[in-house]
Structure formats: C-alpha cells, structure tokens
Enzyme design. Sequence first.
Site, PDB file in Angstrom:
ATOM      1  N   LYS A 149      15.790  -1.257  21.879  1.00  0.00           N
ATOM      2  CA  LYS A 149      16.538  -2.278  21.534  1.00  0.00           C
ATOM      3  C   LYS A 149      15.781  -3.233  20.834  1.00  0.00           C
ATOM      4  O   LYS A 149      14.791  -3.650  21.465  1.00  0.00           O
ATOM      5  CB  LYS A 149      17.219  -2.878  22.761  1.00  0.00           C
ATOM      6  N   GLY A 155       5.236  -4.996  31.970  1.00  0.00           N
ATOM      7  CA  GLY A 155       5.414  -6.240  31.613  1.00  0.00           C
ATOM      8  C   GLY A 155       4.194  -7.094  31.119  1.00  0.00           C
ATOM      9  O   GLY A 155       4.411  -7.766  30.115  1.00  0.00           O
ATOM     10  N   GLY A 177       5.660   1.161  30.068  1.00  0.00           N
ATOM     11  CA  GLY A 177       5.706   2.340  30.934  1.00  0.00           C
ATOM     12  C   GLY A 177       6.228   3.824  30.113  1.00  0.00           C
ATOM     13  O   GLY A 177       5.660   4.615  30.300  1.00  0.00           O
ATOM     14  N   ARG A 206      -3.222   3.335  38.733  1.00  0.00           N
ATOM     15  CA  ARG A 206      -3.696   1.960  39.029  1.00  0.00           C
ATOM     16  C   ARG A 206      -4.842   1.910  40.069  1.00  0.00           C
ATOM     17  O   ARG A 206      -5.742   1.259  40.030  1.00  0.00           O
ATOM     18  CB  ARG A 206      -2.505   1.164  39.573  1.00  0.00           C
TER      19      ARG A 206
HETATM   20  C1  3PG Z   1       4.371  -3.969  37.529  1.00  0.00           C
HETATM   21  O1  3PG Z   1       4.420  -3.056  38.243  1.00  0.00           O
HETATM   22  O2  3PG Z   1       4.794  -4.255  36.250  1.00  0.00           O
HETATM   23  C2  3PG Z   1       3.480  -5.146  38.161  1.00  0.00           C
HETATM   24  O3  3PG Z   1       2.770  -5.002  39.501  1.00  0.00           O
HETATM   25  C3  3PG Z   1       4.445  -6.463  38.288  1.00  0.00           C
HETATM   26  O4  3PG Z   1       5.364  -6.125  39.312  1.00  0.00           O
HETATM   27  P1  3PG Z   1       6.629  -7.273  39.302  1.00  0.00           P
HETATM   28  O5  3PG Z   1       7.418  -6.720  37.845  1.00  0.00           O
HETATM   29  O6  3PG Z   1       7.472  -6.546  40.553  1.00  0.00           O
HETATM   30  O7  3PG Z   1       6.251  -8.779  39.308  1.00  0.00           O
END
Ligand code: 3PG
Length: 403
Positions: A199, A379, A356, A37
């Site tokens: 899942k 996410g 991830g 990142r």
């Molecule tokens: C992540 O690493 O997915 C983002 O930086 C968001 O982090 P968070 O899920 O703690 O909001």
Amino acid sequence: MAKFRTLDDLDVRGKRVLLRADLNVPVKDGVVTDATRIERLAPTIEALIEKDAKVVVMSHFGRPEGRADPALSLRPLIAPLKKAIGGRDVAFAADCIGEEAKRVVMALRPGQVALLENLRFHKGEEANSPDFAQALAELGDVYVDDAFSAAHRAHASIAALAGLLPAAAGRLMEAELSALNSALDRPVRPVMALVGGAKVSTKLDLLRFIIGKVDVLAIGGAMANTLLSAEGTEVGRSLCERDMADNARHLLALARERNCRVILPEDAVVAAEIAPGTATRAALIDAVPSDMMILDVGPKTVDRISAALDEVRTLVWNGPLGAFETPPFDQATVAVAKKVAALTRAGSLLSVAGGGDTVAALAVAGVTEELSYVSTAGGAFLEWLEGRELPGVAALAVPDSDR
Ligand code: 3PG
Ligand code: MG
C-alpha cells in the site's frame, strides 16, 4: 546524525550494566523460531563480559499491556540467550524491578549475566514513567541501549532511563546507526531506494522523505499499481488504492521537482488468482488484461532495476517487489536480491535493507548474509525511513557541548 557514546567510552569494570535489548523474537510453542536478534545482541554481552561488567539484560516481549502474563514471560529465552553467549550461565529475575530483581543483580559477580522478566509486565514501561525508570536505574551503574528495533518507542527503559545513568549505544545499536547513516544521511552517490509492499497509504511519509534523499527510486509491489493507475494505466483486477490517486500524483510531481528518477514497472507478471503454481504470464504494463491481477514486476522491469543498480553506489531497500510469499510471484524479488548481493560482493554497492517482509524475502533468496547490512528492526526501520526522530536514538545523543 547526532553523536553518541559507545561501549568504548564507558568504564564498566566491576559495574552493573543495564543492557536494554530487544528480545522480542518470534516464539512458537515455547521455542524461538528466529534467533537473529539474540545472535546480534551477543557481541555486546560478550564485550561487556570481557570488560568484567555485571551484565543485566532487560527487554520487552509481546504486548502484555502492563500486566504479568505467563504466556509472555522471558523465561523461554534463557536457554537461547545462554547458547548465543557461548554457554555461559544466565541468571533470571522473575520481576524486572523491586526486591526480586535486586537480589538477582546483587548476586552477580563481574563477568556474569542476568536476565530480567518482561519490562511490559509493568504499566510504567510503556507510559515512560519516571518512577518506573528510577526503579530500573536502581539496578545499574551505567546504561547501554542495544535495542535499535525498539528505538521508535518512547518507553521508560528506552527514553527516561537513559537520562538517569551514564548512557551508551551497544555494538548492535552502533552498527545499525552507522549502516543507516551511510545509507541515507551521508551516502556515497548516486543513491537508490527500492520500495515495495502492498500500500502507498502506509508508506506516504516514507516515500515523501525518500524522494528528497535519493537519486533513483524504484517502486514495486502492489503500491506501484496505485501510482500507475493514478497516471492512467489500467491495472485490471490488481490491488490498487484508487482513493490515493491524488497523493500518488503529488508524489510523482515531487520526484520530478527534486530530480529523483522514478522507476515504475514497465511490465508485470499477471495471473487470474493468487495461488501457488497458478498459470501466469508476462504482460506489458499498458496491456494488463482487465480480468487479471498484477502479482509481480515483469522481466523487463527486473532488467531496468538491475541496470540502475549497476549505476548507483548505495541502495536502501524496503518492501518486496511482488507477492513473494506465494511462488512464483517471488521471482522478481529474488532476482533483484541476487543482483544486489552480487554487486555488494563485488564491492561496488553498499546495500542496506530492513523491514519484516524484506528480511523474509532476502532469506528466501538466500542472500541475507551478503548485503552490507540487514536491519533487525521492523517498525523502527520504517520510522527512520520516514525521517522521524527515534526516541531511543535521541536519548543517546551527546549534547554538542559535551563532545
Ligand atoms: C518489534 O518487534 O518491532 C519491536 O520489538 C517493537 O515491538 P512493539 O511493536 O510491540 O513495540
Ligand atoms: Mg512490531
């Protein structure tokens, strides 16, 4: 997708640029273990330096829940950030707002860089507080958001702040949005999605949305067991969400309705336990022994997926096909990753992957650099695949009237 401004549309010479980054990188014992990142952010900082801006980098790190927590300080990121931008100095402000932050920002000359302490040390960040956004806005003349991976959070530095200053997407945000756009919003067809993971229940929205968008959907990972079992296949001791059978059948019916061809495993690699180097064998999907578990898709399924990949022009990939953390159950994922890489290299496939586990699996296969685009987001990538509006992207949209 709505139009948004980029660095090319902003005049930043001599100005203070508040740059929202996502420096939420994995750190162990004070050492960054994956700097992806930070490295992907560097081109934006360098472009701003080139334009003689005063660059003020801000980010969250971890989840301190509104309190200053020394264990979640951004200080350990000064050195890796400095390294990523060619050794240039990075000043540090021990608070992201107030006198301390103002003092550090005021001392910047054009072309210099400062990093502010963790935004989430203040409750106002996650609350999307207008006052906190205002306190941040006092530190800048313009706002640049380069944190696609945090774009699913309606937090002050992402949402409210964008409305207070002239705002634009940084280079990384621009690259993410354009890759995602060419993968699903305006793809070259046929387009295929490869979805894996454990899942169905966590990816229901994603599957529903994807089915309406793609021509071919290949499903692997333990989530495939749930779909197979819902259609009457015996999956032995495999991980399977039996209470999701109705949902699974609805998804398959939806796919038929939408003319989305679904590829489910036709064979599997089975074993009695999930352990490194355990004895395995391939079984046809209707002959999985009742005392065994499906831990990877089998070679026939890999062939079927590969043949489908030969036919499509665009691929979006989220989720491994097997229990890839435990070899040899990484084999199908690695084989498919190599196939995707080869087709991408040959110019016949545009490939976009994210999440991830997927990124980790691509690294195991050694092909991260060979896909068209690998998202830095977890996410946010998933929420985008669910067709949701991301607050961080919406905040950058330019109204039609202003175009
Ligand atoms: C992540 O690493 O997915 C983002 O930086 C968001 O982090 P968070 O899920 O703690 O909001
Ligand atoms: Mg997260």
